[in-house]
Design a protein around this motif. Structure first.
Motif, PDB file in Angstrom:
ATOM      1  N   ASN A   1       2.358   0.819  -4.719  1.00  0.00           N
ATOM      2  CA  ASN A   1       3.747   0.511  -4.378  1.00  0.00           C
ATOM      3  C   ASN A   1       4.750   1.427  -5.064  1.00  0.00           C
ATOM      4  N   SER A   2       4.284   2.515  -5.678  1.00  0.00           N
ATOM      5  CA  SER A   2       5.204   3.490  -6.263  1.00  0.00           C
ATOM      6  C   SER A   2       4.637   4.893  -6.029  1.00  0.00           C
TER       7      SER A   2
ATOM      8  N   THR B   1       8.172   3.297   3.249  1.00  0.00           N
ATOM      9  CA  THR B   1       8.032   4.741   3.437  1.00  0.00           C
ATOM     10  C   THR B   1       6.710   5.235   2.852  1.00  0.00           C
ATOM     11  N   LEU B   2       6.387   4.747   1.659  1.00  0.00           N
ATOM     12  CA  LEU B   2       5.101   5.112   1.049  1.00  0.00           C
ATOM     13  C   LEU B   2       3.939   4.608   1.889  1.00  0.00           C
ATOM     14  N   LEU B   3       4.094   3.405   2.462  1.00  0.00           N
ATOM     15  CA  LEU B   3       3.049   2.849   3.320  1.00  0.00           C
ATOM     16  C   LEU B   3       2.863   3.709   4.562  1.00  0.00           C
ATOM     17  N   ALA B   4       3.972   4.137   5.157  1.00  0.00           N
ATOM     18  CA  ALA B   4       3.883   4.999   6.337  1.00  0.00           C
ATOM     19  C   ALA B   4       3.202   6.317   6.001  1.00  0.00           C
ATOM     20  N   THR B   5       3.469   6.835   4.817  1.00  0.00           N
ATOM     21  CA  THR B   5       2.815   8.061   4.362  1.00  0.00           C
ATOM     22  C   THR B   5       1.308   7.859   4.242  1.00  0.00           C
ATOM     23  N   GLU B   6       0.926   6.742   3.628  1.00  0.00           N
ATOM     24  CA  GLU B   6      -0.495   6.445   3.421  1.00  0.00           C
ATOM     25  C   GLU B   6      -1.221   6.213   4.746  1.00  0.00           C
ATOM     26  N   ASN B   7      -0.525   5.631   5.722  1.00  0.00           N
ATOM     27  CA  ASN B   7      -1.156   5.349   7.012  1.00  0.00           C
ATOM     28  C   ASN B   7      -1.199   6.559   7.938  1.00  0.00           C
ATOM     29  N   SER B   8      -0.442   7.603   7.595  1.00  0.00           N
ATOM     30  CA  SER B   8      -0.447   8.797   8.436  1.00  0.00           C
ATOM     31  C   SER B   8      -1.696   9.629   8.161  1.00  0.00           C
TER      32      SER B   8
END
Length: 337
Positions: free
Chosen positions: A215-216, A134-141
């Motif tokens: 990662n957090s 979810t955090l990765l998806a946020t960062e990639n958006s």
């Protein structure tokens, strides 16, 4: 073409072995690759990993392990630049991963006559839990990450900046070393100097590399705050090296402050319009992120809140940096004397 492959690292023992493994798999002739590894006084076994790599790998042109006593990234790259033996320099972060054709594609593009080129940098998570995804998806958006072309574009074109780029050696010989006063914005200032000197940045989306994201949520918020903070400080040295996009979170914070004052004075409509407008955009961007990444629904509902926390931390960081900037400039000037 002889290439210098550079890594400056601090406490990167979790990521460095994987990146060095990627380097060993490169299909560009190893005999044409000088490897320079710079340790920024790590407190883990980062330097031991570097020394082991230098001892074990004998097919590269040269492997050099150096120390960066000043610890910050800009100082580390200045240490590295003084030992470059290649015709070009490929800059990679320690928290990165590269496919086996990464060096070959960069060199091929450089040999077309360009002085600086690079490709698309995508974010990855070293951990595979749904919260980390979810955090990765946020960062990639686009709403939670970056508007930079090297993160978004799919067209070969000229851009204003690049990450993990390759530079002809003459570029640094022309513009000089990194500004060691800058902890997080050294690339912004350096790339501004390069553009001012007439060099162009060419982007090819067929060149792919990866960067491991935080990662957090705490570490992600801290990263955004410090990014904004150093933008604020750097305005005292090189205001022209930033675009309007860098200040959108700051303008959001100023809007919140201004509309809150108006709300307390009885003019409630401005505050309500601001909050509703942001909420609508955040929900729409969260929906787009959810559909694109298919993350778990119970985490997807938190995306608007995550967006808000990242924007507020970045904006407050810029505000704090701008407030501290005059004092920081004064202190830096005293240190130079």
């Amino acid at each position: 073409m002889i290439l210098t492959f550079g890594i400056v690292a601090y406490n990167a023992c979790r990521y460095l072995p994987s990146l060095l493994s990627d380097l060993k798999k490169q299909d560009y002739p190893h005999s044409l690759i000088q490897v320079i590894l710079v340790d920024s006084m790590s407190t883990d076994n980062t330097k031991s990993i570097m020394l082991h790599f230098a001892d074990e790998e004998k097919d590269f042109k040269q492997i050099v392990v150096l120390d960066n006593p000043n610890r910050i990234l800009a100082a580390g790259w200045n240490v590295l630049l003084k030992h470059v033996a290649g015709d070009a320099i490929l800059r990679i972060d320690a928290h990165a991963s590269i496919p086996k054709d990464f060096i070959k594609k960069n060199v091929q593009y450089l040999q077309k006559g360009y002085d600086i080129c690079g490709g698309k940098v995508l974010s990855l998570q070293i951990e595979q839990g749904m919260w980390q995804q979810t955090l990765l998806a946020t960062e990639n958006s686009m709403f939670g990450g970056s508007f930079a072309a090297f993160r978004r574009s799919d067209k070969v074109r000229e851009v204003s900046t690049l990450a993990f780029a390759i530079y002809r050696k003459k570029v640094f010989e022309s513009v000089g070393f990194y500004n060691e006063k800058l902890v997080r914005t050294e690339d912004n200032e350096m790339h501004y100097r390069m553009r001012t000197a007439g060099y162009k940045f060419y982007f090819n989306p067929n060149i792919i590399s990866y960067r491991f994201s935080r990662n957090s949520l705490y570490r992600l918020i801290k990263q955004k705050f410090l990014n904004g903070y150093w933008i604020g400080l750097t305005m005292g040295i090189c205001p022209a090296c930033f675009s309007l996009f860098h200040f959108v979170p700051f303008l959001f914070i100023i809007s919140i402050i201004f509309c809150t004052i108006l709300y307390l004075c009885g003019f409630k409509v401005f505050f309500i319009v601001l909050i509703l407008s942001y909420l609508i955009v955040a929900i729409l961007m969260a929906l787009a992120t959810y559909l694109r990444n298919r993350i778990t629904c119970r985490f997807a509902v938190l995306l608007p809140l995550i967006f808000l926390l990242l924007h507020i931390s970045y904006g407050i960081g810029t505000l704090v940096g701008l407030i501290k900037m005059p004092f920081w400039i004064c202190y830096s000037s005293q240190e130079d004397e």
